[in-house]
Scaffold this motif. Structure first.
Motif, PDB file in Angstrom:
ATOM      1  N   ALA A  83     -11.245 109.039   0.652  1.00  0.00           N
ATOM      2  CA  ALA A  83     -12.354 108.150   0.492  1.00  0.00           C
ATOM      3  C   ALA A  83     -13.753 108.760   0.644  1.00  0.00           C
ATOM      4  O   ALA A  83     -14.812 108.639   0.099  1.00  0.00           O
ATOM      5  CB  ALA A  83     -12.224 106.870   1.531  1.00  0.00           C
ATOM      6  N   SER A  84     -13.581 109.695   1.684  1.00  0.00           N
ATOM      7  CA  SER A  84     -14.928 110.459   2.062  1.00  0.00           C
ATOM      8  C   SER A  84     -15.402 111.437   1.138  1.00  0.00           C
ATOM      9  O   SER A  84     -16.320 111.721   0.883  1.00  0.00           O
ATOM     10  CB  SER A  84     -14.721 111.188   3.389  1.00  0.00           C
ATOM     11  N   LEU A  85     -14.388 112.129   0.139  1.00  0.00           N
ATOM     12  CA  LEU A  85     -14.708 113.241  -0.751  1.00  0.00           C
ATOM     13  C   LEU A  85     -14.811 112.804  -2.122  1.00  0.00           C
ATOM     14  O   LEU A  85     -15.101 113.640  -3.069  1.00  0.00           O
ATOM     15  CB  LEU A  85     -13.783 114.372  -0.163  1.00  0.00           C
ATOM     16  N   LEU A  86     -14.290 111.986  -2.590  1.00  0.00           N
ATOM     17  CA  LEU A  86     -14.213 111.578  -3.896  1.00  0.00           C
ATOM     18  C   LEU A  86     -15.533 111.606  -4.828  1.00  0.00           C
ATOM     19  O   LEU A  86     -15.538 112.361  -5.779  1.00  0.00           O
ATOM     20  CB  LEU A  86     -13.678 109.907  -4.256  1.00  0.00           C
ATOM     21  N   VAL A  87     -16.344 111.113  -4.268  1.00  0.00           N
ATOM     22  CA  VAL A  87     -17.978 111.320  -4.853  1.00  0.00           C
ATOM     23  C   VAL A  87     -18.150 112.737  -5.013  1.00  0.00           C
ATOM     24  O   VAL A  87     -18.708 113.294  -6.097  1.00  0.00           O
ATOM     25  CB  VAL A  87     -19.092 110.427  -4.471  1.00  0.00           C
ATOM     26  N   PHE A  88     -18.171 113.662  -3.929  1.00  0.00           N
ATOM     27  CA  PHE A  88     -18.446 114.721  -3.805  1.00  0.00           C
ATOM     28  C   PHE A  88     -17.281 115.810  -4.807  1.00  0.00           C
ATOM     29  O   PHE A  88     -18.022 116.536  -5.441  1.00  0.00           O
ATOM     30  CB  PHE A  88     -18.353 115.622  -2.564  1.00  0.00           C
ATOM     31  N   ALA A  89     -16.289 115.225  -5.045  1.00  0.00           N
ATOM     32  CA  ALA A  89     -15.181 115.999  -5.793  1.00  0.00           C
ATOM     33  C   ALA A  89     -15.953 115.798  -7.355  1.00  0.00           C
ATOM     34  O   ALA A  89     -15.500 116.642  -8.299  1.00  0.00           O
ATOM     35  CB  ALA A  89     -14.014 115.567  -5.570  1.00  0.00           C
ATOM     36  N   GLY A  90     -16.122 114.421  -7.484  1.00  0.00           N
ATOM     37  CA  GLY A  90     -16.730 114.269  -8.891  1.00  0.00           C
ATOM     38  C   GLY A  90     -17.923 115.037  -9.197  1.00  0.00           C
ATOM     39  O   GLY A  90     -18.274 115.433 -10.437  1.00  0.00           O
ATOM     40  N   ARG A  91     -18.949 115.265  -8.070  1.00  0.00           N
ATOM     41  CA  ARG A  91     -19.946 116.250  -8.223  1.00  0.00           C
ATOM     42  C   ARG A  91     -19.613 117.553  -8.605  1.00  0.00           C
ATOM     43  O   ARG A  91     -20.316 118.365  -9.755  1.00  0.00           O
ATOM     44  CB  ARG A  91     -21.018 116.055  -7.230  1.00  0.00           C
ATOM     45  N   LEU A  92     -18.606 117.941  -8.145  1.00  0.00           N
ATOM     46  CA  LEU A  92     -18.009 119.322  -8.360  1.00  0.00           C
ATOM     47  C   LEU A  92     -17.601 119.606  -9.909  1.00  0.00           C
ATOM     48  O   LEU A  92     -17.720 120.517 -10.307  1.00  0.00           O
ATOM     49  CB  LEU A  92     -16.928 119.789  -7.269  1.00  0.00           C
ATOM     50  N   GLY A  93     -16.765 118.350 -10.226  1.00  0.00           N
ATOM     51  CA  GLY A  93     -16.506 118.655 -11.455  1.00  0.00           C
ATOM     52  C   GLY A  93     -17.592 118.661 -12.633  1.00  0.00           C
ATOM     53  O   GLY A  93     -17.628 119.284 -13.497  1.00  0.00           O
ATOM     54  N   ASP A  94     -18.634 117.719 -12.193  1.00  0.00           N
ATOM     55  CA  ASP A  94     -19.804 117.895 -13.371  1.00  0.00           C
ATOM     56  C   ASP A  94     -20.473 119.149 -13.079  1.00  0.00           C
ATOM     57  O   ASP A  94     -21.108 119.547 -14.168  1.00  0.00           O
ATOM     58  CB  ASP A  94     -20.724 116.707 -12.601  1.00  0.00           C
ATOM     59  N   ARG A  95     -20.407 119.843 -11.938  1.00  0.00           N
ATOM     60  CA  ARG A  95     -21.198 121.211 -11.827  1.00  0.00           C
ATOM     61  C   ARG A  95     -20.534 122.211 -12.343  1.00  0.00           C
ATOM     62  O   ARG A  95     -20.870 123.275 -13.179  1.00  0.00           O
ATOM     63  CB  ARG A  95     -21.492 121.373 -10.454  1.00  0.00           C
ATOM     64  N   PHE A  96     -19.133 122.430 -12.091  1.00  0.00           N
ATOM     65  CA  PHE A  96     -18.254 123.558 -12.427  1.00  0.00           C
ATOM     66  C   PHE A  96     -17.210 123.393 -13.710  1.00  0.00           C
ATOM     67  O   PHE A  96     -16.415 124.310 -13.843  1.00  0.00           O
ATOM     68  CB  PHE A  96     -17.424 124.075 -11.045  1.00  0.00           C
ATOM     69  N   GLY A  97     -17.190 121.962 -14.071  1.00  0.00           N
ATOM     70  CA  GLY A  97     -16.177 121.719 -15.162  1.00  0.00           C
ATOM     71  C   GLY A  97     -14.635 120.958 -14.304  1.00  0.00           C
ATOM     72  O   GLY A  97     -14.354 121.591 -13.590  1.00  0.00           O
ATOM     73  N   HIS A  98     -14.644 119.960 -15.014  1.00  0.00           N
ATOM     74  CA  HIS A  98     -13.528 118.985 -14.755  1.00  0.00           C
ATOM     75  C   HIS A  98     -12.042 119.693 -14.662  1.00  0.00           C
ATOM     76  O   HIS A  98     -11.366 119.224 -13.958  1.00  0.00           O
ATOM     77  CB  HIS A  98     -13.471 117.686 -15.171  1.00  0.00           C
ATOM     78  N   ARG A  99     -11.965 120.495 -15.609  1.00  0.00           N
ATOM     79  CA  ARG A  99     -10.683 121.266 -16.140  1.00  0.00           C
ATOM     80  C   ARG A  99     -10.363 122.065 -14.759  1.00  0.00           C
ATOM     81  O   ARG A  99      -9.253 122.130 -14.052  1.00  0.00           O
ATOM     82  CB  ARG A  99     -10.790 122.136 -17.061  1.00  0.00           C
ATOM     83  N   ARG A 100     -11.408 122.826 -14.012  1.00  0.00           N
ATOM     84  CA  ARG A 100     -11.162 123.554 -13.040  1.00  0.00           C
ATOM     85  C   ARG A 100     -10.797 122.950 -11.687  1.00  0.00           C
ATOM     86  O   ARG A 100     -10.096 123.280 -10.828  1.00  0.00           O
ATOM     87  CB  ARG A 100     -12.372 124.489 -12.761  1.00  0.00           C
ATOM     88  N   VAL A 101     -11.815 121.805 -11.653  1.00  0.00           N
ATOM     89  CA  VAL A 101     -11.574 121.009 -10.439  1.00  0.00           C
ATOM     90  C   VAL A 101     -10.328 120.285 -10.377  1.00  0.00           C
ATOM     91  O   VAL A 101      -9.397 120.152  -9.368  1.00  0.00           O
ATOM     92  CB  VAL A 101     -12.693 119.853 -10.200  1.00  0.00           C
ATOM     93  N   PHE A 102      -9.596 119.727 -11.774  1.00  0.00           N
ATOM     94  CA  PHE A 102      -8.468 119.131 -11.714  1.00  0.00           C
ATOM     95  C   PHE A 102      -7.342 120.607 -11.389  1.00  0.00           C
ATOM     96  O   PHE A 102      -6.403 120.005 -10.773  1.00  0.00           O
ATOM     97  CB  PHE A 102      -8.233 118.869 -13.108  1.00  0.00           C
ATOM     98  N   THR A 103      -7.278 121.416 -11.815  1.00  0.00           N
ATOM     99  CA  THR A 103      -6.206 122.508 -11.717  1.00  0.00           C
ATOM    100  C   THR A 103      -6.326 122.810 -10.138  1.00  0.00           C
ATOM    101  O   THR A 103      -5.228 122.742  -9.837  1.00  0.00           O
ATOM    102  CB  THR A 103      -6.980 123.762 -12.266  1.00  0.00           C
ATOM    103  N   ALA A 104      -7.480 122.803  -9.488  1.00  0.00           N
ATOM    104  CA  ALA A 104      -7.569 122.992  -8.035  1.00  0.00           C
ATOM    105  C   ALA A 104      -6.761 121.930  -7.556  1.00  0.00           C
ATOM    106  O   ALA A 104      -5.965 122.199  -6.484  1.00  0.00           O
ATOM    107  CB  ALA A 104      -8.843 123.336  -7.490  1.00  0.00           C
TER     108      ALA A 104
END
Length: 481
Positions: free
Chosen positions: A70-91
């Motif tokens: 719950a604490s990190l979901l929004v920031f994780a979404g921001r990381l996807g917008d910044r670096f690409g959802h494919r990379r964040v999904f893989t990690a």
């Protein structure tokens, strides 16, 4: 403003293949997380015994994970917008697989708790990316069916998880259930890494900072709120829960002030200005709170009032799971024909009716009484879930798809703990001493009926909010003039 888009140079046939691949990976990632959450409760008693753990330690295997997510979901979404959802999904997928295997091999309760918190971090990376990838792969007018299929698969995973987990635990031990997600998570993580799935268009401001101060404040706010809500059902208002609520309030106010002043907000202003998107998030919070509050009370009714064992109770509630799995795909054509607003309002009204029917159950209720009630609850909720999620994904501003997906997942995580905390307090207020316990009776049944009526009112408020959702759109996702 300039935009860029990757992964879109293939022809129609290639695009369709990439769409199917993206949908498969998105569904698998979402299902892996859903199964992991649903099987844990089945093995916790055995885990406690074999690891010589205390009840508090076992509770933290769930609470620690939930707070991290719950604490990190929004920031994780921001990381996807910044670096690409494919990379964040893989990690997220690869990390989730590794931590799952680690939990299965852990030799102490402390190590299990630590790995569960770390697993929550990777789960937070994984979940918003599954929606961001769908937004990139499908045009707005065709998002409803992929999201419906994803919702249906999650419903099936939640329903089947305890049965599969219980069977594995009996034959192979509690550790085996954590290895369930290792292979599929590794497979989709590697697949998305090797195959260039589409990435969403990005605006110039998507390259701005990550909004770290806001992310830290929001993490403290949401983490403290979840900690307080999880603690309320068991301990009530203690010094710990009071401090947690105070910390959530202060951090929330500081987050709002920080977001107004910074040039790189965590949540772009365009997200908060989107009335349909904000309304959809409110609908998801109210619907998930009402659903999980209803399920929480219904489980105690079935087992402690009607005297059913866990398997028989699961069979009584099977209509809810079945209609969610089979009914979710039906939401897509309903949205196309009647629009998101009418579909969501009708679904919320049906959902509220189902909760009212559940409030009529008592110690004499037969399957012919409980079955239709649970069926109506499931039918209404799946319509609301699919429709509101589709609006969030479709209405996400350019460059904020991940943040919007993170907010959607946050709503779906906060709602359930809010609903359980609400009904626990209502039960205590309606009939002190008649809360869920080893023995159920008339006092519990009466208090449960009152609490469920309140939950139906919460769902009705959600129906009012759903009137702010958009109406019909054309085939390309545009609203008719």
């Amino acid at each position: 403003m300039t935009v860029a888009r990757t992964g879109t140079t293939t022809g129609p046939g290639g695009r369709r293949r990439l769409q199917r691949l993206t949908l498969t990976c998105s569904i698998t990632g979402a299902v892996v997380v859903a199964v992991d959450g649903s099987v844990l409760t089945v093995v916790q008693p055995v885990m406690q015994r074999e690891l010589h753990a205390s009840f508090t330690q076992v509770q933290w295997t769930s609470t620690g994970y939930l707070i991290a997510v719950a604490s990190l979901l929004v920031f994780a979404g921001r990381l996807g917008d910044r670096f690409g959802h494919r990379r964040v999904f893989t990690a997220g997928a690869l990390g989730f697989a590794v931590t799952s295997a680690g939990i299965g091999l852990a030799g102490s309760a402390g190590l299990v708790i630590g790995l569960r918190v770390l697993q929550g971090v990777f789960g937070a990376l994984l979940q918003p990316a599954t929606l961001g990838m769908l937004r990139a792969a499908y045009p707005p007018g065709r998002l409803a069916m992929p999201i419906a299929l994803r919702t249906s698969a999650i419903g099936l995973a939640v329903a089947a998880g305890p049965l599969v987990g219980g069977a594995l635990a009996v034959r192979l031990g509690w550790r085996s259930v954590f290895f369930l997600s290792v292979v599929p998570a590794l497979a989709v993580g590697v697949l998305v890494l090797l195959v260039r799935t589409p990435e969403p268009e990005r605006a110039d401001d998507a390259r701005a900072g990550l909004g770290l101060p806001g992310a830290c404040l929001l993490a403290v706010c949401l983490g403290s709120l979840v900690h307080a809500l999880v603690g309320l059902p068991g301990t009530g208002w203690t010094a710990s829960t009071t401090l947690a609520v105070l910390a959530a309030t202060v951090a929330g106010a500081a987050f709002a002030a920080c977001e107004r002043r910074t040039s790189s907000p965590l949540v772009p202003p365009a997200v908060l200005r989107s009335v349909p998107l904000v309304a959809s998030l409110a609908v998801l919070v109210s619907a998930s709170a009402a659903l999980f509050g209803t399920l929480f009370l219904s489980t105690y009714l079935l087992q402690h009032v009607l005297g059913l064992d866990p398997f028989a109770s699961a069979l009584r509630m099977l209509p809810l799971a079945v209609v969610m799995v089979l009914g979710a795909p039906a939401a897509a054509p309903l949205q196309r024909r009647y629009g998101h607003r009418r579909t969501a309002v009708a679904g919320m009204a049906l959902f509220a009716l189902g909760i009212l029917l559940t409030s009529r159950l008592d110690g004499q209720s037969t399957p012919w009484a409980s079955g239709p009630a649970f069926l109506v609850v499931g039918a209404g909720f799946c319509l609301v879930m699919v429709t509101a999620t589709a609006v969030v994904v479709r209405e996400a501003p350019l460059g904020a798809e991940g943040v919007s997906g993170g907010l959607q997942q946050t709503a779906m995580n906060i709602g359930p703990v809010l609903g359980v905390a609400l009904v626990t307090m209502l039960m205590g207020a309606a009939a002190p001493g008649a809360g869920p316990g080893p023995v159920g009776g008339p006092a519990f049944t009466a208090a449960m009926g009152t609490a469920l009526v309140v939950l139906a009112a919460v769902a009705s408020l959600g129906a009012l909010v759903a009137t702010r959702l958009p109406g019909r759109t054309d085939g390309r996702g545009r609203r008719p003039v």
